[in-house]
Design a protein around this motif. Structure first.
Motif, mmCIF file in Angstrom:
data_model
loop_
_atom_site.group_PDB
_atom_site.id
_atom_site.type_symbol
_atom_site.label_atom_id
_atom_site.label_comp_id
_atom_site.label_asym_id
_atom_site.label_seq_id
_atom_site.Cartn_x
_atom_site.Cartn_y
_atom_site.Cartn_z
ATOM 1 N N ILE A 1 43.177 32.320 44.536
ATOM 2 C CA ILE A 1 42.536 31.837 45.764
ATOM 3 C C ILE A 1 41.219 32.565 46.002
ATOM 4 O O ILE A 1 40.211 31.959 46.369
ATOM 5 N N GLU A 2 41.197 33.866 45.761
ATOM 6 C CA GLU A 2 39.955 34.650 45.923
ATOM 7 C C GLU A 2 38.890 34.181 44.928
ATOM 8 O O GLU A 2 37.716 34.046 45.279
ATOM 9 N N ASN A 3 39.287 33.913 43.690
ATOM 10 C CA ASN A 3 38.341 33.418 42.690
ATOM 11 C C ASN A 3 37.779 32.061 43.085
ATOM 12 O O ASN A 3 36.582 31.801 42.928
ATOM 13 N N ILE A 4 38.619 31.187 43.604
ATOM 14 C CA ILE A 4 38.160 29.873 44.053
ATOM 15 C C ILE A 4 37.178 30.015 45.204
ATOM 16 O O ILE A 4 36.144 29.335 45.252
ATOM 17 N N ARG A 5 37.474 30.924 46.137
ATOM 18 C CA ARG A 5 36.579 31.143 47.275
ATOM 19 C C ARG A 5 35.213 31.637 46.800
ATOM 20 O O ARG A 5 34.168 31.156 47.243
ATOM 21 N N LYS A 6 35.218 32.615 45.880
ATOM 22 C CA LYS A 6 33.952 33.154 45.367
ATOM 23 C C LYS A 6 33.163 32.089 44.613
ATOM 24 O O LYS A 6 31.941 32.002 44.743
ATOM 25 N N ARG A 7 33.854 31.286 43.802
ATOM 26 C CA ARG A 7 33.183 30.233 43.040
ATOM 27 C C ARG A 7 32.560 29.207 43.981
ATOM 28 O O ARG A 7 31.421 28.769 43.783
ATOM 29 N N ALA A 8 33.279 28.833 45.029
ATOM 30 C CA ALA A 8 32.756 27.870 46.001
ATOM 31 C C ALA A 8 31.531 28.433 46.711
ATOM 32 O O ALA A 8 30.538 27.717 46.924
ATOM 33 N N GLN A 9 31.570 29.710 47.065
ATOM 34 C CA GLN A 9 30.428 30.354 47.721
ATOM 35 C C GLN A 9 29.210 30.376 46.794
ATOM 36 O O GLN A 9 28.091 30.066 47.215
ATOM 37 N N ARG A 10 29.442 30.741 45.519
ATOM 38 C CA ARG A 10 28.347 30.781 44.546
ATOM 39 C C ARG A 10 27.751 29.386 44.341
ATOM 40 O O ARG A 10 26.530 29.225 44.309
ATOM 41 N N GLU A 11 28.604 28.361 44.235
ATOM 42 C CA GLU A 11 28.111 26.997 44.056
ATOM 43 C C GLU A 11 27.337 26.532 45.284
ATOM 44 O O GLU A 11 26.331 25.836 45.152
ATOM 45 N N LYS A 12 27.786 26.939 46.460
ATOM 46 C CA LYS A 12 27.080 26.584 47.695
ATOM 47 C C LYS A 12 25.686 27.208 47.715
ATOM 48 O O LYS A 12 24.701 26.546 48.061
ATOM 49 N N GLU A 13 25.602 28.485 47.333
ATOM 50 C CA GLU A 13 24.302 29.164 47.300
ATOM 51 C C GLU A 13 23.377 28.536 46.272
ATOM 52 O O GLU A 13 22.185 28.340 46.542
ATOM 53 N N GLU A 14 23.910 28.203 45.087
ATOM 54 C CA GLU A 14 23.084 27.572 44.055
ATOM 55 C C GLU A 14 22.608 26.197 44.508
ATOM 56 O O GLU A 14 21.470 25.818 44.254
ATOM 57 N N MET A 15 23.487 25.453 45.157
ATOM 58 C CA MET A 15 23.106 24.129 45.623
ATOM 59 C C MET A 15 21.977 24.224 46.650
ATOM 60 O O MET A 15 21.014 23.466 46.600
ATOM 61 N N ALA A 16 22.077 25.182 47.553
ATOM 62 C CA ALA A 16 21.019 25.364 48.547
ATOM 63 C C ALA A 16 19.719 25.801 47.880
ATOM 64 O O ALA A 16 18.632 25.359 48.266
ATOM 65 N N GLN A 17 19.840 26.628 46.865
ATOM 66 C CA GLN A 17 18.657 27.158 46.195
ATOM 67 C C GLN A 17 17.947 26.094 45.365
ATOM 68 O O GLN A 17 16.725 26.037 45.326
ATOM 69 N N TYR A 18 18.710 25.234 44.699
ATOM 70 C CA TYR A 18 18.115 24.277 43.775
ATOM 71 C C TYR A 18 18.105 22.850 44.318
ATOM 72 O O TYR A 18 17.760 21.910 43.607
ATOM 73 N N ALA A 19 18.461 22.651 45.579
ATOM 74 C CA ALA A 19 18.502 21.309 46.157
ATOM 75 C C ALA A 19 17.120 20.673 46.228
ATOM 76 O O ALA A 19 16.989 19.457 46.161
ATOM 77 N N VAL A 20 16.085 21.469 46.355
ATOM 78 C CA VAL A 20 14.727 20.954 46.507
ATOM 79 C C VAL A 20 14.011 20.773 45.170
ATOM 80 O O VAL A 20 12.809 20.525 45.151
ATOM 81 N N THR A 21 14.736 20.847 44.077
ATOM 82 C CA THR A 21 14.108 20.801 42.751
ATOM 83 C C THR A 21 13.283 19.534 42.544
ATOM 84 O O THR A 21 12.126 19.607 42.115
ATOM 85 N N ASN A 22 13.840 18.371 42.820
ATOM 86 C CA ASN A 22 13.097 17.123 42.602
ATOM 87 C C ASN A 22 11.882 17.030 43.529
ATOM 88 O O ASN A 22 10.807 16.599 43.103
ATOM 89 N N PHE A 23 12.059 17.442 44.771
ATOM 90 C CA PHE A 23 10.932 17.447 45.706
ATOM 91 C C PHE A 23 9.840 18.404 45.221
ATOM 92 O O PHE A 23 8.653 18.087 45.268
ATOM 93 N N ALA A 24 10.258 19.558 44.737
ATOM 94 C CA ALA A 24 9.290 20.554 44.244
ATOM 95 C C ALA A 24 8.526 20.006 43.038
ATOM 96 O O ALA A 24 7.315 20.220 42.931
ATOM 97 N N ARG A 25 9.212 19.303 42.133
ATOM 98 C CA ARG A 25 8.516 18.713 40.972
ATOM 99 C C ARG A 25 7.439 17.732 41.429
ATOM 100 O O ARG A 25 6.361 17.664 40.845
ATOM 101 N N ASP A 26 7.755 16.956 42.461
ATOM 102 C CA ASP A 26 6.766 16.008 42.976
ATOM 103 C C ASP A 26 5.574 16.737 43.580
ATOM 104 O O ASP A 26 4.429 16.293 43.438
#
Length: 191
Positions: free
Chosen positions: A63-88
């Motif tokens: 459960i702790e590993n799942i929580r950490k993985r979800a947190q890491r994926e959330k941070e990565e998604m927030a960090q790289y969500a603007v990738t297509n906009f940034a390319r434009d």
């Protein structure tokens, strides 16, 4: 006489008629085997407790590993969500850079305020990009790195080390350390 003694011992361990004789020793041995099998198949309460604790600890760790993985994926998604906009937006930055570079010295003297306005706009755009972790890739005079550079031409050069970037045709960018767009470069080769 020894036959009589053996017969008496067999009679003591046997119950029933001649047709239906049951050997009590064999029954006791079989009963003991069944009891030992029952004891072997049923773990003790302590063993059950240890096994349950182990399963609980493993479940908690999962459960702790799942929580950490979800947190890491959330941070990565927030960090790289603007990738297509940034390319434009990079094409806008490229056009501003080209506008500044295309003016000749005489044109720069004739319209200094226009040049200054374009340069300020370009600097402001680059500052906003950096605020969002989008950075230029420094390519000139660096060793060619296929992770960040895309070689367009090889240029014979006597004064530069082979494999060194000596021309930058298009600026490359990274977003939070990940490649957003490779730099299009010319690489030195032996003359």
């Amino acid at each position: 006489m020894s036959d009589d003694i053996l017969k008496e011992e067999n009679d003591e361990n046997s119950v029933g008629t001649d047709e239906n004789v049951v050997d009590l020793t064999a029954v006791e041995d079989l009963s003991a085997e069944v009891e030992s099998d029952d004891n072997a198949s049923e773990p003790s309460l302590e063993e059950q407790l240890v096994e349950t604790k182990d399963r609980l600890l493993r479940s908690m760790a999962e459960i702790e590993n799942i929580r950490k993985r979800a947190q890491r994926e959330k941070e990565e998604m927030a960090q790289y969500a603007v990738t297509n906009f940034a390319r434009d937006l990079l094409s806008v930055a490229d056009n501003l850079n080209r506008a500044v570079g295309s003016l000749s010295i005489s044109e720069q003297k004739e319209a200094p305020s226009l040049l200054e306005g374009v340069e300020i706009t370009e600097k402001e755009l680059l500052k906003v990009l950096e605020k969002h972790k989008i950075k230029k890739i420094e390519a000139l005079d660096q060793p060619f790195d296929p992770n960040f550079h895309q070689a367009m031409v090889e240029i014979p050069s006597g004064d530069k080390e082979p494999g060194t970037v000596i021309q930058e045709m298009q600026i490359g960018y990274t977003i939070a350390g990940r490649l957003l767009r490779p730099a299009l470069v010319g690489v030195a080769k032996k003359a």
